[in-house]
Design a protein around this motif. Structure first.
Motif, PDB file in Angstrom:
ATOM      1  N   GLN A  64       0.950  -1.095  -0.384  1.00  0.00           N
ATOM      2  CA  GLN A  64      -0.567   0.078  -0.589  1.00  0.00           C
ATOM      3  C   GLN A  64       1.063   1.307   0.193  1.00  0.00           C
ATOM      4  O   GLN A  64       1.457   1.413   1.225  1.00  0.00           O
ATOM      5  CB  GLN A  64      -0.640   0.258   1.318  1.00  0.00           C
ATOM      6  N   GLY A 121      -1.620   7.059  -0.825  1.00  0.00           N
ATOM      7  CA  GLY A 121      -1.672   7.663  -1.971  1.00  0.00           C
ATOM      8  C   GLY A 121      -3.148   6.947  -3.731  1.00  0.00           C
ATOM      9  O   GLY A 121      -3.595   6.196  -4.334  1.00  0.00           O
ATOM     10  N   GLN A 122      -2.340   5.812  -2.804  1.00  0.00           N
ATOM     11  CA  GLN A 122      -2.271   4.180  -4.054  1.00  0.00           C
ATOM     12  C   GLN A 122      -3.378   3.381  -2.950  1.00  0.00           C
ATOM     13  O   GLN A 122      -3.785   2.564  -1.944  1.00  0.00           O
ATOM     14  CB  GLN A 122      -1.405   3.219  -3.928  1.00  0.00           C
ATOM     15  N   GLY A 123      -4.281   2.328  -3.885  1.00  0.00           N
ATOM     16  CA  GLY A 123      -4.794   1.473  -3.025  1.00  0.00           C
ATOM     17  C   GLY A 123      -4.241   0.107  -3.199  1.00  0.00           C
ATOM     18  O   GLY A 123      -2.659   0.681  -3.060  1.00  0.00           O
TER      19      GLY A 123
END
Lengths: 114, 113
Positions: A37, A40-42
């Motif tokens: 993770q 700002g990313q999944g």
């Protein structure tokens, strides 16, 4: 019972060093997953274990990443020659046999590569 | 187009409000739909798990799945400050007997007292 545990909780390393991240799944969970993770990313899938075998390694981003699982329990994710873009939270999850959709996550290891 | 789209927020609401969180997806093979809650510096925690289209209720939480529209929702009634967290939708399809989850990026929810 105890949940999924991961160690260390935080790891700071220098670029080019190798790191090992550990995951202890819930007892009896034969399926084990590693995710990454980034800010700002999944959650990005890395690898899936069923027992000690890894039928799906499709998410490993490069050959610097490897993982193993021993005794159908503890798993280690190894990153060789770390790069700054490897900085992220690495999450481990496990699940009961046949119910792989319900995954239980550990608290993660926050890796910072300087 | 990403497989799962989720508005990152933040979504700010006052205590007691009804919250609606949503995800859309493109892969019609997804069969299972989940919502996870993630507090800061913690791992995600499974909140709701659904298989078919329709509604599923658990306390203040209701998960809704509309497969025809490829749209899922999570409703939180009587929201509390303790609900402040990032909510991740996740979906899966079975591959040769196992499932991998595809996650949205998460929506940050802030509930003010």
């Amino acid at each position: 019972g105890a949940g999924v545990s991961q160690s260390p909780s935080n790891k700071v390393t220098e670029k080019g060093k190798d790191v090992e991240l550990r995951c202890d799944p819930i007892s009896g969970h034969t399926a084990l997953y590693w995710y990454r993770q980034s800010l700002g990313q999944g959650l990005e899938f890395l690898i899936y274990f069923q027992g000690n075998s890894a039928p799906d390694k499709s998410g490993l981003p490069s050959d610097r990443f490897s993982a193993e699982r021993t005794g159908g329990s503890v798993s280690t994710l190894t990153i060789q020659r770390t790069q700054q873009e490897d900085s992220a939270v690495y999450l481990c999850a496990s699940s009961w046999p046949g119910i792989e959709d319900e995954q239980f996550f550990g608290p993660g290891t926050r890796l910072t590569v300087l | 187009q990403k497989e799962v789209e989720q508005d990152p927020g933040p979504l700010s609401v006052p205590e007691g409000a009804i919250v609606s969180l949503n995800c859309t997806y493109s892969n019609s093979a997804f069969q299972y739909f989940m919502w996870y809650r993630q507090y800061s510096r913690k791992g995600p925690e499974l909140l709701m798990y659904t298989y078919s289209s329709g509604n599923k209720e658990d306390g203040r939480f209701t998960a809704q799945v509309d497969k025809s529209s490829k749209y899922i929702s999570l409703f939180i009634r009587d929201s509390q400050p303790s609900d402040s967290a990032t909510y991740l939708c996740a979906m899966s399809e079975r591959n040769s007997g196992y499932s991998t989850l595809t996650f949205g990026k998460g929506t940050m929810l802030l509930v003010s007292p």
